[in-house]
Motif scaffolding. Structure first.
Motif, PDB file in Angstrom:
ATOM      1  N   ILE A 460       0.836  -1.210   0.000  1.00  0.00           N
ATOM      2  CA  ILE A 460       0.000   0.000   0.000  1.00  0.00           C
ATOM      3  C   ILE A 460       0.865   1.252   0.000  1.00  0.00           C
ATOM      4  N   LEU A 461       1.922   1.254   0.814  1.00  0.00           N
ATOM      5  CA  LEU A 461       2.812   2.415   0.839  1.00  0.00           C
ATOM      6  C   LEU A 461       3.469   2.630  -0.517  1.00  0.00           C
ATOM      7  N   SER A 462       3.862   1.550  -1.186  1.00  0.00           N
ATOM      8  CA  SER A 462       4.480   1.671  -2.512  1.00  0.00           C
ATOM      9  C   SER A 462       3.479   2.207  -3.536  1.00  0.00           C
ATOM     10  N   SER A 463       2.236   1.723  -3.468  1.00  0.00           N
ATOM     11  CA  SER A 463       1.221   2.112  -4.447  1.00  0.00           C
ATOM     12  C   SER A 463       0.737   3.540  -4.245  1.00  0.00           C
ATOM     13  N   THR A 464       0.878   4.068  -3.010  1.00  0.00           N
ATOM     14  CA  THR A 464       0.366   5.411  -2.716  1.00  0.00           C
ATOM     15  C   THR A 464       1.486   6.404  -2.435  1.00  0.00           C
ATOM     16  N   ARG A 465       2.715   6.032  -2.824  1.00  0.00           N
ATOM     17  CA  ARG A 465       3.884   6.893  -2.610  1.00  0.00           C
ATOM     18  C   ARG A 465       4.051   7.287  -1.140  1.00  0.00           C
ATOM     19  N   GLY A 466       3.735   6.351  -0.265  1.00  0.00           N
ATOM     20  CA  GLY A 466       3.951   6.553   1.172  1.00  0.00           C
ATOM     21  C   GLY A 466       2.933   7.428   1.855  1.00  0.00           C
ATOM     22  N   GLU A 467       1.825   7.765   1.182  1.00  0.00           N
ATOM     23  CA  GLU A 467       0.854   8.704   1.763  1.00  0.00           C
ATOM     24  C   GLU A 467      -0.306   8.028   2.476  1.00  0.00           C
ATOM     25  N   ALA A 468      -0.418   6.712   2.399  1.00  0.00           N
ATOM     26  CA  ALA A 468      -1.521   6.007   3.055  1.00  0.00           C
ATOM     27  C   ALA A 468      -1.230   5.809   4.537  1.00  0.00           C
ATOM     28  N   VAL A 469      -2.293   5.807   5.344  1.00  0.00           N
ATOM     29  CA  VAL A 469      -2.202   5.506   6.780  1.00  0.00           C
ATOM     30  C   VAL A 469      -3.108   4.316   7.038  1.00  0.00           C
ATOM     31  N   MET A 470      -2.540   3.251   7.630  1.00  0.00           N
ATOM     32  CA  MET A 470      -3.303   2.016   7.832  1.00  0.00           C
ATOM     33  C   MET A 470      -3.194   1.547   9.282  1.00  0.00           C
ATOM     34  N   TYR A 471      -4.349   1.180   9.869  1.00  0.00           N
ATOM     35  CA  TYR A 471      -4.395   0.591  11.209  1.00  0.00           C
ATOM     36  C   TYR A 471      -5.314  -0.625  11.156  1.00  0.00           C
ATOM     37  N   HIS A 472      -5.066  -1.567  12.046  1.00  0.00           N
ATOM     38  CA  HIS A 472      -5.920  -2.752  12.070  1.00  0.00           C
ATOM     39  C   HIS A 472      -5.915  -3.371  13.458  1.00  0.00           C
ATOM     40  N   ASN A 473      -6.946  -4.140  13.752  1.00  0.00           N
ATOM     41  CA  ASN A 473      -6.961  -4.950  14.962  1.00  0.00           C
ATOM     42  C   ASN A 473      -7.877  -6.152  14.760  1.00  0.00           C
ATOM     43  N   PHE A 474      -7.751  -7.119  15.659  1.00  0.00           N
ATOM     44  CA  PHE A 474      -8.474  -8.391  15.520  1.00  0.00           C
ATOM     45  C   PHE A 474      -9.983  -8.160  15.565  1.00  0.00           C
TER      46      PHE A 474
END
Length: 620
Positions: A460-474
């Motif tokens: 995702i970072l590669s596809s968005t030139r490092g501009e994406a912010v991602m969080y996750h949990n179970f």
């Protein structure tokens, strides 16, 4: 039974999503309450509670911390908890010591996946919440909208009417102020301290009843051994007292409390006695463990065991058997590895260690990739060498059907990259829950199999030139979603051992992206780059230019190589495939094939491609 409500103490935990300002706010509470003397240099240090080197480097809280301040004659025990779901074991344990929680929410980011995770835990323990909208000094703060998001989250998590009637403050941990309304002037942090005194429930318990104390954290000292930390729920405890220890299996043993400590500021002070409501540390009980109950001799009653979310990810840790093994490490044998891993179980309750068929390999299960990578990094810094396999999710069988862990994923990305995110998540069996666009940012919510998250952040970072912010949990366990393709490209594998040369690397530029630079030491079977095609190939990166009788002093000076791709530990663990390993040493880590020689790998490939030929009875 007499229930004494203590006016002189409050027990409160601070919970929040990662990087929403918990530790910075605790700094201000410590400083402005007068906990430190004016001449103490520590007042100029940021994130005082993050004492672990990894915590300071990463800017996250990994281990729960206890501290205490005195305000208006009341002792406030503060528990700073991790915000990342991978350290849920820490959060669940320490919440049992609290009567109330400060829920911090970023005034710009609003509620996030870990906000949901930690709030659900707090509500399940029936703790009274006090909501703090933090970082209101941000230029993009949206306090009213965030408060509505918080209320909606409480309703979604089935909060009681009493829990829904939460108090709200607006604060900036960095600037050191809190206030009851946005219209008030920015002064200091005292409105928050006053709110804790008036809103957090006072601890109760019978000080004359039978002792009940539960161990929720552990520490270790070379002089006194294990130190058990927990809250006294009933009765009193004295230094030198004989007590009963009830372990998680119900076994009872008698011990003597050698020393008793209470918390003050960032340290501990010895005390002769403590009673119901106090958070204390005790020494003298050998092999004391998480969830143990410390009870009276006369009437030992066990407290309910602390339940911990089960691990969702596992890896194989094994002895380093590469040609470079033993060069950097102090602890390199299977005995060293076993002792360290089983020692980790003493305090890391969310971790699981199992022996495998081979004596030099162990299966380690944890709550997520960050949880396991922090363990690896700590071991590496302590001088351990090892090699670890590709992380794999842990499947279950539910109602006779194969089930897998599912993660709740939130992604914020510039609008122009919406298509890339939808494509990447769709290929990994992601199910979109919602999609909202605010100005130029699109907010996605997905349900994705945990398998699909391995390597996703890098893509995702590669596809968005490092501009994406991602969080996750179970999220939950759901039926198996089917096969997921991961890495597309093959890798470049070194065919020889030696030192990488500029001449060889320059000749391989058209084959792919290199992971090594000139003068790096490589060995046969080590992964030195990513192939531009889907298959793996062996290459010679130590090849030197043949000497001739024609002198050219600037022959290699004119070669300019692009910088090699660098990996963090998490990136390396996400990158490798099933037939690959990450070699970990105190100085570095390397990617390698499990089978180092091309002949060994060729035999395995041949075995995998050969299919048994079915012979009909007539022909037989």
């Amino acid at each position: 039974m007499t229930q004494l409500v203590r006016d002189d103490i409050r027990n409160v935990a601070i919970i929040a999503h990662v990087d929403h300002g918990k530790t910075t706010l605790v700094d201000q509470l410590l400083k402005q309450s007068g906990t430190f003397r004016a001449n103490q240099q520590i007042q100029n240090v940021e994130r005082i509670m993050d004492s672990n080197d990894l915590e300071r480097e990463r800017g996250i809280t990994i281990l729960a911390k206890n501290t205490a301040i005195n305000y208006k004659g009341v002792k406030i025990n503060i528990i700073d908890t991790p915000g990342h779901a991978d350290f849920g074991g820490e959060v669940e344990r320490v919440l049992k010591m609290a009567d109330g929680v400060l829920l911090l929410v970023d005034a710009a980011e609003g509620t996030m996946p870990q906000t949901r995770f930690v709030l659900r835990k707090a509500l399940s323990y029936n703790l009274r919440p006090l909501v703090v909208i933090n970082k209101i000094d941000r230029p993009d703060a949206r306090c009213v909208e965030v408060l509505n998001e918080v209320f909606d989250l409480f309703v979604e998590l089935n909060a009681t009417d009493e829990q829904l009637d939460f108090m709200v403050l607006y604060a900036s941990g960095r600037e050191g102020f809190a206030k009851l309304s946005l219209e008030e002037a920015n002064k200091d942090i005292t409105p928050l301290l006053d709110a804790i005194l008036h809103y957090v429930p006072k601890p109760n318990g019978d000080p004359n009843g039978s002792l009940q104390m539960q161990i929720t954290s552990l520490d270790y000292n070379d002089y006194v051994g294990r130190i058990g930390i927990g809250r006294i729920f009933m009765g009193s405890i004295n230094a030198g007292q004989q007590v009963t220890r009830i372990d998680k299996d119900g076994k009872q043993t008698v011990h003597k409390v050698v020393e008793l400590f209470t918390f003050t500021g960032l340290g501990r002070q010895t005390t002769k006695s403590a009673s119901a409501g106090d958070i204390v540390a005790i020494t003298g009980i050998e092999n004391i463990d998480i969830s143990d109950t410390i009870a009276s001799l006369e009437n030992p009653q066990a407290m309910p065991k602390i339940s911990i979310d089960e691990p969702t990810l596992s890896m194989i840790f094994s002895v380093n058997n590469s040609p470079f093994s033993g060069r950097d490490g102090k602890y390199v044998t299977s005995r060293n590895l076993r002792e360290r891993l089983y020692r980790e179980l003493r305090s890391n309750v969310a971790l699981k260690v199992e022996d495998t068929e081979t004596p030099d390999a162990f299966r380690i299960s944890g709550r997520g990739l960050l949880h396991l990578s922090v363990l690896i990094e700590n071991m590496r810094r302590e001088g351990y060498e090892m090699q670890v396999s590709k992380p794999k999710v842990i499947f279950k069988e539910l109602k006779g059907e194969k089930a897998e862990p599912i993660e709740y994923v939130v992604i914020d990305v510039p609008k122009e990259y919406e298509g890339q995110v939808i494509s990447l998540l769709g290929a990994r069996k992601g199910e979109m829950l919602s999609m909202d666009t605010d100005k130029d940012i699109t907010h996605f919510e997905f349900k994705v199999p945990s398998r699909g998250l391995i390597g996703l952040r890098n893509r995702i970072l590669s596809s968005t030139r490092g501009e994406a912010v991602m969080y996750h949990n179970f999220y939950d366990y759901e039926p198996y979603k089917g096969d997921i393709a991961h890495r597309i490209q093959g890798v470049l594998i070194s065919m020889a051992t030696g030192e990488a040369t500029t001449y060889a690397l320059d000749g391989l530029l058209d084959r792919g992206i290199m992971f090594v630079k000139p003068s790096d030491q490589v060995y046969e079977g080590m992964i030195v780059g990513e192939h531009c095609e889907q298959n793996d190939i062996t290459v010679n990166v130590i090849r030197a230019k043949k000497a001739t009788n024609i002198r050219c002093a600037t022959a290699e000076k004119g070669i300019k190589l692009p910088p090699p791709r660098e990996f963090s530990l998490e990136m390396a663990l996400e990158y490798i495939e099933d037939d690959e390993l990450v070699e970990i040493t105190p100085k570095t880590f390397r990617l390698r094939k499990k089978l180092l020689t091309e002949n060994e790998r060729r035999v395995v490939r041949r075995q995998q491609t050969l299919e048994p030929v079915e012979t009909s009875p007539e022909k037989a």
